[in-house]
Design an enzyme around this catalytic site. Structure first.
Site, PDB file in Angstrom:
ATOM      1  N   LEU A 213      56.895   2.420  73.990  1.00  0.00           N
ATOM      2  CA  LEU A 213      57.340   2.732  72.633  1.00  0.00           C
ATOM      3  C   LEU A 213      56.334   2.200  71.620  1.00  0.00           C
ATOM      4  CD1 LEU A 213      59.432   3.731  70.559  1.00  0.00           C
ATOM      5  CD2 LEU A 213      60.527   1.478  70.714  1.00  0.00           C
TER       6      LEU A 213
ATOM      7  N   GLN B 100      52.783   5.210  64.686  1.00  0.00           N
ATOM      8  CA  GLN B 100      52.538   6.362  65.553  1.00  0.00           C
ATOM      9  C   GLN B 100      51.417   7.240  65.016  1.00  0.00           C
ATOM     10  OE1 GLN B 100      56.348   8.291  66.087  1.00  0.00           O
ATOM     11  NE2 GLN B 100      57.195   6.605  67.277  1.00  0.00           N
TER      12      GLN B 100
ATOM     13  N   GLN C  11      48.277   7.048  65.603  1.00  0.00           N
ATOM     14  CA  GLN C  11      47.083   6.287  65.228  1.00  0.00           C
ATOM     15  C   GLN C  11      46.252   5.899  66.457  1.00  0.00           C
ATOM     16  OE1 GLN C  11      48.419   2.942  62.785  1.00  0.00           O
ATOM     17  NE2 GLN C  11      49.883   4.266  61.718  1.00  0.00           N
ATOM     18  N   GLY C  12      46.679   6.348  67.647  1.00  0.00           N
ATOM     19  CA  GLY C  12      45.931   6.049  68.862  1.00  0.00           C
ATOM     20  C   GLY C  12      46.401   4.821  69.609  1.00  0.00           C
ATOM     21  N   HIS C  13      47.500   4.205  69.164  1.00  0.00           N
ATOM     22  CA  HIS C  13      47.946   2.961  69.799  1.00  0.00           C
ATOM     23  C   HIS C  13      48.499   3.188  71.209  1.00  0.00           C
ATOM     24  CE1 HIS C  13      47.243   0.821  66.115  1.00  0.00           C
ATOM     25  NE2 HIS C  13      48.101   1.575  65.452  1.00  0.00           N
ATOM     26  N   GLY C  14      49.157   4.329  71.427  1.00  0.00           N
ATOM     27  CA  GLY C  14      49.681   4.603  72.763  1.00  0.00           C
ATOM     28  C   GLY C  14      48.568   4.642  73.789  1.00  0.00           C
TER      29      GLY C  14
ATOM     30  N   GLU D 118      57.830   6.398  85.480  1.00  0.00           N
ATOM     31  CA  GLU D 118      59.246   6.708  85.680  1.00  0.00           C
ATOM     32  C   GLU D 118      59.703   7.790  84.711  1.00  0.00           C
ATOM     33  OE1 GLU D 118      63.539   4.494  84.983  1.00  0.00           O
ATOM     34  OE2 GLU D 118      61.819   3.279  85.573  1.00  0.00           O
TER      35      GLU D 118
END
Length: 408
Positions: free
Chosen positions: A231, A237, A239-242, A265
């Protein structure tokens, strides 16, 4: 007359029904000035709290405010409205108990008095992230450089158990079908994303997202980490953080000879797209995934190298192969694109041999006897239609990933 009265009652009560997704508003509070602005963000979903209709009954002009101090996640709950139904005036009707619904999921100790919540904001200045710093990076947003750090920790880290109880409440509002994990299981690890900023020259931290990973056993003497929850909070969101979070986790796995491969999962569509992007970006550097090899078709060198160097499993390696082959195949080149289409459709045809991703989709949707009947009763024309539709859906997903790869 009685019918007219009931109609008037229903019309009157319409003002006391609201969309929970609009009524609930979150805010990450860094200082007292944040309490005065209108910043904040709504949940993506509320059905796990307020039911499938995602509605709250019994209040007019309802506002449910959930404030979290940005570092320690001390929590404030406010419920405001201009009027509510009552049994005395509304034929025995009771308003929904909002506090009770939220309290079932929120750990005790949240504030309901704004002055009390405001008083504890200063404690955020003493906050230090839990665990070990794995990665730091800077992004430029609106012309301003912002610094972020990713930490890895376990539930045994002093103070983190209580912190995680507050942090995990977000998943019910932003991850569909999410449930709280058994954090006492020592095989869980946690990756925490913070923004690091200065306040009067002093370093401060604000939570921006997190990821949970469970370490499964893999026969005969390896382990297989499974990504469970990921999350990035809405203010951070797109901004490339994921990708940073996922790649940081990957980097921690590459040098571990005990890890066989990495799984996920039940990934959402958005997370699958993120995973595809990161994996494709990494595979583009591998010898077996170069364009001249891709045109020759999927071979054993690809999953072997991807597992050896990137800890990817065979299923994901095949998917990345298809994405990267599409990336270097022009639809204007009729012959090359035809060969690509046939290659993907051969893989999509595997459900009829009772295997593969699309067979799993059918398994979830149908009972075993229905599934068997569905596959055996399909005419050749129906099968061709199914394969064409499945192909187009896959290509649509792949193109989103390729677009991001081209932008990067």
């Amino acid at each position: 007359m009685a019918g007219t009265g009931m109609t008037l009652m229903r019309n009157h009560l319409d003002d006391y029904k609201c969309d929970a997704n609009e009524a609930v508003k979150f805010k990450l509070v860094r200082d007292e000035k944040d309490l005065e602005n209108d910043d904040g963000f709504n949940p993506d979903m509320t059905h796990q709290i307020f039911g499938e209709q995602e509605s709250i009954f019994g209040y007019k002009d309802l506002s449910v405010q959930l404030y979290y101090s940005a570092a320690k996640l001390n929590t404030y709950l406010s419920i405001k409205y201009t009027d509510k139904v009552s049994p005395e005036k509304d034929n025995g009707l009771q308003p929904d108990n909002i506090t009770e619904a939220l309290s079932k999921e929120m750990p005790p100790g949240y504030y309901t008095n704004l002055d009390d919540f405001s008083a504890v904001l200063a404690k955020d200045a003493n906050f230090k992230p839990y665990g070990d710093l794995l990665h730091s990076y800077t992004i430029n947003k609106d012309g301003v450089d912002r610094q972020f750090e990713i930490y890895k920790t376990t539930i045994d880290c002093p103070g983190f158990r209580e912190y995680h109880e507050r942090l995990q409440t977000f998943i019910l509002f932003f991850i569909d079908a999410a449930s709280f994990i058994d954090a006492d299981d020592e095989r869980w690890s946690f990756y925490l994303l913070f923004e690091k900023y200065k306040d009067n020259g002093n370093p401060m931290y604000a939570i921006a997202g997190y990821m949970t990973v469970y370490k499964y056993y893999a026969y005969p003497c390896s382990n297989r980490p499974r990504i469970s929850q990921v999350l990035v909070l809405p203010p951070f969101q797109k901004q490339g953080h994921g990708a940073q979070l996922l790649q940081t986790f990957y980097n921690s796995c590459y040098g571990d000879s005990d890890i066989l491969d990495i799984t996920v999962e039940d990934p959402s569509e958005n997370f699958q797209r993120l995973r595809d992007y990161v994996d494709a970006r990494n595979c583009m550097k591998l010898k077996s995934f170069q364009p001249e090899k891709l045109y020759e078709g999927f071979d054993d060198d690809m999953p072997h190298e991807a597992r050896l160097k990137l800890k990817l499993n065979r299923k994901q390696s095949r998917r990345i192969y298809e994405i990267l082959r599409l990336k270097c195949t022009s639809e204007a080149d009729k012959e090359k694109f035809k060969q690509y289409r046939l290659d993907v459709k051969r893989r999509l045809n595997i459900p009829f041999q009772k295997n593969g991703r699309d067979f799993e989709k059918l398994q979830k949707a149908l009972k075993p006897e229905e599934l068997s009947t569905t596959l055996s009763c399909m005419s050749m024309e129906q099968r061709h239609q199914y394969l064409e539709k499945a192909f187009e859906e896959e290509i649509e997903q792949y193109k989103h990933v390729i677009e991001r790869l081209n932008m990067a």
